[in-house]
Design a protein around this motif. Structure first.
Motif, PDB file in Angstrom:
ATOM      1  N   ILE A 188     -14.393   0.154  14.981  1.00 20.71           N
ATOM      2  CA  ILE A 188     -12.988   0.387  14.627  1.00 20.71           C
ATOM      3  C   ILE A 188     -12.824   0.342  13.119  1.00 20.71           C
ATOM      4  CG2 ILE A 188     -10.656  -0.585  14.765  1.00 20.71           C
ATOM      5  CD1 ILE A 188     -11.335  -1.498  17.609  1.00 20.71           C
ATOM      6  N   ALA A 189     -13.499  -0.611  12.467  1.00 25.48           N
ATOM      7  CA  ALA A 189     -13.423  -0.713  11.008  1.00 25.48           C
ATOM      8  C   ALA A 189     -13.949   0.560  10.339  1.00 25.48           C
ATOM      9  CB  ALA A 189     -14.206  -1.928  10.520  1.00 25.48           C
ATOM     10  N   TYR A 190     -14.990   1.162  10.901  1.00 30.32           N
ATOM     11  CA  TYR A 190     -15.514   2.422  10.372  1.00 30.32           C
ATOM     12  C   TYR A 190     -14.555   3.590  10.627  1.00 30.32           C
ATOM     13  CZ  TYR A 190     -20.289   0.814   9.268  1.00 30.32           C
ATOM     14  OH  TYR A 190     -21.393   0.208   8.709  1.00 30.32           O
ATOM     15  N   ALA A 191     -13.801   3.538  11.727  1.00 32.53           N
ATOM     16  CA  ALA A 191     -13.012   4.695  12.161  1.00 32.53           C
ATOM     17  C   ALA A 191     -11.614   4.767  11.563  1.00 32.53           C
ATOM     18  CB  ALA A 191     -12.914   4.703  13.692  1.00 32.53           C
ATOM     19  N   VAL A 192     -11.117   3.660  11.009  1.00 36.53           N
ATOM     20  CA  VAL A 192      -9.754   3.636  10.475  1.00 36.53           C
ATOM     21  C   VAL A 192      -9.718   4.251   9.078  1.00 36.53           C
ATOM     22  CG1 VAL A 192      -7.977   2.078   9.574  1.00 36.53           C
ATOM     23  CG2 VAL A 192      -8.925   1.714  11.852  1.00 36.53           C
ATOM     24  N   ASP A 193      -8.698   5.073   8.849  1.00 37.04           N
ATOM     25  CA  ASP A 193      -8.478   5.705   7.547  1.00 37.04           C
ATOM     26  C   ASP A 193      -7.192   5.139   6.957  1.00 37.04           C
ATOM     27  OD1 ASP A 193      -7.866   7.336   5.377  1.00 37.04           O
ATOM     28  OD2 ASP A 193      -8.588   9.159   6.346  1.00 37.04           O
ATOM     29  N   ARG A 194      -7.323   4.165   6.072  1.00 37.22           N
ATOM     30  CA  ARG A 194      -6.150   3.502   5.503  1.00 37.22           C
ATOM     31  C   ARG A 194      -5.316   4.437   4.625  1.00 37.22           C
ATOM     32  NH1 ARG A 194     -10.358   0.088   5.819  1.00 37.22           N
ATOM     33  NH2 ARG A 194     -10.065  -2.062   6.531  1.00 37.22           N
ATOM     34  N   GLY A 195      -6.001   5.313   3.893  1.00 36.33           N
ATOM     35  CA  GLY A 195      -5.277   6.231   3.026  1.00 36.33           C
ATOM     36  C   GLY A 195      -4.344   7.140   3.802  1.00 36.33           C
ATOM     37  N   GLU A 196      -4.833   7.703   4.898  1.00 36.78           N
ATOM     38  CA  GLU A 196      -3.997   8.560   5.734  1.00 36.78           C
ATOM     39  C   GLU A 196      -2.853   7.761   6.344  1.00 36.78           C
ATOM     40  OE1 GLU A 196      -4.811  11.784   9.231  1.00 36.78           O
ATOM     41  OE2 GLU A 196      -5.329   9.697   9.693  1.00 36.78           O
ATOM     42  N   LEU A 197      -3.139   6.548   6.789  1.00 37.99           N
ATOM     43  CA  LEU A 197      -2.107   5.696   7.387  1.00 37.99           C
ATOM     44  C   LEU A 197      -0.965   5.471   6.414  1.00 37.99           C
ATOM     45  CD1 LEU A 197      -1.155   3.722   9.629  1.00 37.99           C
ATOM     46  CD2 LEU A 197      -2.513   1.962   8.482  1.00 37.99           C
ATOM     47  N   ILE A 198      -1.305   5.147   5.180  1.00 41.75           N
ATOM     48  CA  ILE A 198      -0.270   4.853   4.183  1.00 41.75           C
ATOM     49  C   ILE A 198       0.494   6.114   3.802  1.00 41.75           C
ATOM     50  CG2 ILE A 198       0.072   4.122   1.788  1.00 41.75           C
ATOM     51  CD1 ILE A 198      -2.267   2.128   2.300  1.00 41.75           C
ATOM     52  N   SER A 199      -0.211   7.217   3.614  1.00 40.02           N
ATOM     53  CA  SER A 199       0.473   8.445   3.203  1.00 40.02           C
ATOM     54  C   SER A 199       1.436   8.954   4.272  1.00 40.02           C
ATOM     55  CB  SER A 199      -0.549   9.532   2.865  1.00 40.02           C
ATOM     56  OG  SER A 199      -1.276   9.936   4.019  1.00 40.02           O
TER      57      SER A 199
END
Length: 536
Positions: free
Chosen positions: A309-320
């Motif tokens: 899950i840590a590898y699969a999450v995209d924080r940048g996309e989530l925030i944008s």
């Protein structure tokens, strides 16, 4: 509309933050109509939480914002941050090199709001009741290192700690360490309902409908003796159903200040098109958001699943997509604005590496897709939470490695279920109890942690956490905190997602906003005033 931006030192918790901005009055109380503050925080008395405002039970930033105005603590963190200073006490300090014996002397003439004197025995009683009640919220854990307490006459109390703890002065600033009267609070039972009594800067009166506090009135306490300078006579806090309703109240002049929690859409709208007569204040925030895992649950107990899950999450996309301009990616439990932060999760996982996520599951012999439900609260962390979990769901499902559904519940139901371990994966937010990196570690990883996590790492609990507490010079604990963050990144009992900024909107005749709401979203209502001249 004008906009203020406040700058927080990157060494928050070790040095006082540097703030820019001014405002104020002539230094006296303003008289006239009360200053009205809006919030979307909800204050409900339920079967599971019948005493929402009892210091021995309350463990929520919104409720603490009521208690900080009314229940006095021995110490407090001064305007702008830095080390704690005496409040109800006239002096406090460690009396030994091991940081295990802490002595406080009370101010002369200290009184509860009803006029009764505050004594050292009252202080001892207040701490002991929190430890005796041991509320399910877990707030008592902030005081759990106390071994024994002794009083010397009416004005002196000595705390003997079980182990060295250089952060103990910070814990004395939290509402669970608030002083209450034995006449009004039971030694072994929480005080049900919405009554609050203390010796703080304000008295409190609540307006309650259907077991929910809808308005809180804070009136300047004539018996208050402490270090705080109260710059107004009365403040009202009104609770709104959502940010839109609160925003309309500000536009129509029904409230003067809009605090927790403005929506991303409101902030963006105010930045693009300023409103006449309204000022938006921006400051770096100390709020973090993360996914928590029940490491005893069928799928989440597998470290490889959590790492994938840590590898699969995209924080940048989530925030944008959800929090544009209001948040930034977080790669550790300790925010980047707090000293000792390291990008441990970025160093190990980077940003969305599906090849490594796949190999992690394959190497562990785990067949994809892994079925999971991500739980979130619908009404506690702001209007963006549902959309945030929709994005997380889509990211994980698009990897082909997971079959994720999401489920939202109201906080009054969500929090008890989360504590009891009913959720395998769940979303949580955190505002620090006090400005030290320990407070982003211990609440989630130590024994009796606030999220009820079954995760145990003997190196963390037995060596590194106690070692970090022994360092009176907090910068000397940097290496220890670095090791802690690396272990968390490897084991993934929690997955940090983002850290937020704090925004407050207020009418232009209200001054002191930049001091009345700090980066941890703590309200200090005594700083609000009408006018334009800074009294300090």
């Amino acid at each position: 509309m004008n906009r203020k931006t406040l700058v927080l030192s990157a060494t928050f918790g070790l040095l006082a933050p540097v703030l820019a901005g001014c405002g104020g009055s002539d230094g006296g109380s303003d008289g006239g109509d009360p200053i009205v503050v809006g919030t979307t925080d909800r204050y409900e008395a339920t079967k599971d939480a019948p005493a929402p405002l009892d210091p021995a039970a309350a463990y929520d930033v919104g409720i603490w914002n009521i208690l900080r105005q009314t229940v006095q603590t021995l110490m407090y963190v001064p305007r702008g941050g830095g080390a704690p200073v005496p409040e109800a006490a006239s002096s406090c300090g460690f009396t030994d090199r091991e940081n295990q014996s802490f002595r406080c002397k009370l101010r002369e003439g200290l009184k509860f709001s009803n006029g009764d004197p505050v004594t050292a025995e009252d202080v001892k009683f207040s701490f002991q009741r929190a430890l005796s009640i041991k509320d399910a919220s877990g707030v008592y854990a902030l005081l759990a290192n106390i071994d024994t307490m002794e009083t010397n006459g009416d004005s002196e109390i000595i705390f003997h700690l079980k182990a060295s703890d250089a952060t103990f002065p910070y814990k004395l600033t939290t509402p669970v360490a608030g002083i209450v009267s034995p006449k009004l609070y039971s030694a072994n039972k929480v005080r049900d309902g919405f009554d609050v009594d203390g010796s703080g800067p304000y008295t409190f009166k609540g307006e309650v409908k259907d077991n929910t506090l809808v308005k809180a009135t804070f009136t300047k306490n004539p018996n208050y003796k402490g270090d705080l300078k109260v710059l107004n006579d009365k403040v009202e806090m009104r609770s709104f159903e959502d940010a839109d309703a609160m925003g309309k109240a500000l536009d129509s002049d029904d409230i003067d200040v809009m605090t927790r929690a403005m929506s991303p859409e409101q902030v963006q709208a105010m930045l693009k098109k300023p409103k006449d007569g309204i000022e938006l204040t921006e400051m770096p925030g100390l709020e973090i958001r993360f996914l928590g895992f029940d490491t005893s649950a069928p799928n989440a107990k597998e470290k490889a699943v959590r790492q994938a899950i840590a590898y699969a999450v995209d924080r940048g996309e989530l925030i944008s997509k959800v929090y544009s301009g209001m948040a930034e990616p977080l790669y550790s439990l300790i925010p980047s604005s707090v000293a000792t932060h390291t990008n441990s999760f970025f160093n190990k996982y980077g940003d969305r590496d599906l090849a490594k996520a796949t190999s992690t599951l394959n190497n562990a012999g785990i067949e994809a897709p892994v079925k999971l439900t991500l739980h979130y609260t619908t009404d506690h962390y702001g209007s963006g939470t549902q959309k945030e979990f929709e994005v997380l769901r889509d990211q994980l499902n698009s990897s082909g490695l997971f079959d994720v559904s999401i489920k939202g519940e109201e906080w009054k139901d969500y929090r008890p279920k989360q504590i009891e371990g009913e959720y395998e994966v769940y979303g949580m937010g955190w505002f620090p109890d006090f400005p030290d990196p320990e407070n982003y570690i211990v609440p989630f990883l130590d024994k009796d942690n606030t999220i009820g996590s079954p995760y145990v790492n003997s190196t963390l609990r037995g060596q590194l956490i106690p070692q970090s507490r022994r360092e009176a010079d907090r910068s000397a604990a940097t290496k220890t905190f670095g090791e802690i963050q690396n272990i968390v990144a490897d084991d993934v009992p929690v997955l940090p997602l983002w850290q937020g900024k704090t925004y407050v909107a207020a009418r232009e005749d209200i001054a002191g906003v930049e001091w009345a709401v700090n980066p941890a979203s703590e309200l200090q209502l005594w700083e609000l005033r009408r006018g334009s001249v800074d009294p300090t």
